[in-house]
Each structure stands twice: as C-alpha cells, then as structure tokens.
Design an enzyme around this catalytic site. Structure first.
Site, PDB file in Angstrom:
ATOM      1  CE  LYS A  52      66.748  33.434  68.189  1.00  0.00           C
ATOM      2  NZ  LYS A  52      68.103  34.139  68.147  1.00  0.00           N
ATOM      3  CD  GLN A  96      71.443  33.172  69.842  1.00  0.00           C
ATOM      4  OE1 GLN A  96      70.540  32.793  69.096  1.00  0.00           O
ATOM      5  NE2 GLN A  96      71.223  34.339  70.528  1.00  0.00           N
ATOM      6  CG  ASP A 119      69.690  36.916  63.215  1.00  0.00           C
ATOM      7  OD1 ASP A 119      68.565  37.042  63.912  1.00  0.00           O
ATOM      8  OD2 ASP A 119      70.605  36.084  63.745  1.00  0.00           O
TER       9      ASP A 119
END
Ligand SMILES: NC(=O)c1ccc[n+]([C@@H]2O[C@H](COP(=O)([O-])OP(=O)(O)OC[C@H]3O[C@@H](n4cnc5c(N)ncnc54)[C@H](OP(=O)(O)O)[C@@H]3O)[C@@H](O)[C@H]2O)c1
Length: 291
Positions: A52, A96, A119
């Site tokens: 990412k 994460q 997200d």
C-alpha cells in the site's frame, strides 16, 4: 476463457489516479496523504501494508506508515487514531487487520473518523453504502465492482452466488451486486458455513464470488459452463520450492474451474491488486472532498 487481469487493470487505475494527482499539483491543490497503522509483525499484514505504501509513491501520494509493536495496548492504539483523526494533512488512514487478540477490533474501527475511513469499514460508511449514498466503498468489493465494469460483465438479472459473509468482503459484495446500480441488479445468494446443498446453489450461478479463505474450495464440478468467477481468497500454503517458503492459493481450484469459465480471476494478480488501487481511489476522493 478470459482472464480477469487485476494486475493490469489496477495499473490502469493507478495511472488515472497519478494523472489526477499531477493535475492537482498543477492546480496548486493538496496532494493526497494516506497513513497506515500496523500492529505487530504478521508476515502477510506487513506485505500488504508495504504494498500500500509503495502504491502511494507510484501515484504521487504522500504516505505515512505507523509501525507499532505487538504489545501495543488498546489505549495506545486509540491515541494514535486520535492523532490521525486530528491531523489536517492526513486525508485518509487504515488500521491493518487482523489486530492482536488483546485489542477489540470493533472499538478501533469505531474510533476512526468516518471522513478519513478510506477502508469503508466504519458503520457510518457501511450505512451509507447500504442506502446507496455517496461514501467510501470497502476496497475489495469496490475493486471487484470495478473489474466487472471494466470487463463489461453483465450482472443485471443474473444469478450471483457470494461465498462468505464477512463484513469486509462477502456481505458488502452481496449488497452492492443486488443494488439498483451499474454492475448491480443481480439476484444474489449469500452462502456461508451453514449453507446446505452448496453445490446445487453454485451450479445455478452465472457469477460466483468466492471469499471464504479455504484454499481451492470451489472445484470444476460445482460450477456450470460459462460461469464468471471472482476469487478473493488468499491463503499462504507452505511450498519448499519457493524462495520465501510459501505459495499463494485462492478459494478456487483454478485448473478445473477455468475449463468451464467465461471469465476468471487468477490468484495472485486478480482481486488483490484491485483492492490496493481502490484504497488509493478512496484516498483521492477523501482529499478532493476538501477542495
Ligand atoms: N484479495 C484481497 O484483497 C482480500 C481482501 C480481504 C480478504 N481476502 C481473503 O479472502 C478470504 C476471505 O476473507 P474474509 O475476511 O472475507 O473472510 P472471513 O472473515 O474469514 O470469513 C469467511 C467466511 O466464509 C464462510 N465459510 C467458511 N467455510 C465455508 C464453507 N465451507 N462454505 C461456505 N462458506 C464458508 C464463513 O461462514 P460463517 O460466517 O458461517 O463462519 C465466513 O462467512 C481470505 O482468504 C482472505 O485472506 C482477500
């Protein structure tokens, strides 16, 4: 059989994002800034986060990686989130997953400012998605919708079976595909571990999205001719012949299913790269909302 090339498609999307960033620079607008928090040193999570960060550099975003030790407390993590929520320069950030067991994931996801939740996991954004209001779509389902669109795969009136009902993949996928929208209007069956007669159900499907995390679960005898198959699964299987000691396996038995498929995603190189591209797209959106 046409391979749904997520690697190439994600590169196309990244090029489009890079162009938009260059234009923002020319116009004197803010450059998008994505931050990622990782707790602990799970190998797969570290690989995802570093991909990412690398992708941010590729499109010209600024990025910040906050790498916290495994024994970080819930309070410490909440403090880090509060800092990112306040930081005007950070347009979006991700925490994460999975988190170490001593940290309550729901509590953490709720602490993220919904305006920075690129997200798309915060209940405010999930609610907006369900109501078809503008929001950050969760990156993996968003990436799958984009693949379907870019490959012109017809979903309207089709029978779609989604395998797996997780909050991050299966459930949002089933919602998006059933909505009155581009690449929607499908008749969706959401299957899970309590589903009975699964083979009967998958055999009726025009499109199957497999997101269960069981390597090579969906086999050729479970699908009909002409099916389109999206394989979300990524499992590391030990493989002594590989330098890193493992190979990646999807939820689909590629060799037998491909024989009967019109379209199919490979693993790796299918959904995975699309997820990262859509995270960048959400971050660009978060930044441009402030213009
Ligand atoms: N490519 C990407 O970017 C990406 C992103 C996210 C996840 N993934 C991968 O996708 C896979 C799924 O992850 P996830 O987080 O969505 O899933 P998850 O939270 O692990 O949930 C798995 C789902 O599969 C269902 N399931 C388990 N066994 C089943 C069976 N025999 N038949 C039908 N359904 C079954 C479970 O049912 P119950 O609800 O009844 O337990 C559950 O809903 C994993 O391999 C993960 O690594 C990939």
């Amino acid at each position: 059989m046409i391979l749904l090339d997520g690697k190439k498609t994600s590169e196309d999307i990244k090029s489009e994002i890079a162009e938009a960033v260059a234009q923002r620079k020319t116009d004197g607008k803010k450059i998008p800034h994505l931050a990622a928090i990782i707790v602990g040193n799970d190998g797969a999570s570290m690989t995802y986060v570093s991909s990412k960060v690398k992708a941010c550099a590729r499109v010209g975003f600024n990025s910040t990686l906050i790498d916290l030790p495994e024994d970080t407390t819930e309070e410490q993590l909440l403090d880090e989130i509060a800092i990112l929520n306040k930081d005007q320069d950070i347009d979006g950030f991700i925490v994460q997953l999975p988190l170490p067991k001593h940290i309550d994931e729901d509590k953490i996801l709720l602490a993220v400012d919904p305006n920075k939740d690129v997200d798309g996991f915060h209940p405010v954004n999930v609610g907006k998605m369900c109501l078809e209001l503008p929001t950050f779509l969760p990156a993996t389902p968003f990436g799958i919708m984009e693949l379907l669109e870019r490959y012109n795969i017809e979903t309207s009136g089709k029978n779609v079976v989604v395998l797996g009902r997780s909050n991050i993949v299966g459930r949002p996928m089933s919602i998006l595909l059933s909505q009155k929208r581009k690449c929607g209007n499908a008749t969706v069956t959401l299957a899970h571990s309590r589903t009975k007669n699964l083979k009967e159900i998958t055999s009726q499907a025009d499109i199957i999205v497999a997101a269960i995390g069981i390597p090579e679960f969906l086999t050729g005898d479970m699908v009909k001719d002409g099916v389109s198959v999206i394989d979300v699964g990524i499992t590391r299987l030990p493989d002594a012949s590989k330098k890193n000691g493992f190979r990646l396996a999807g939820d689909v038995h590629f060799e037998s299913v491909k024989e009967k498929s019109s379209f199919i995603t490979p693993v790796p190189g299918g959904v995975g790269p699309m997820t990262i591209a859509m995270l960048l797209k959400n971050t660009l959106l978060a930044c441009s909302r402030k213009d």
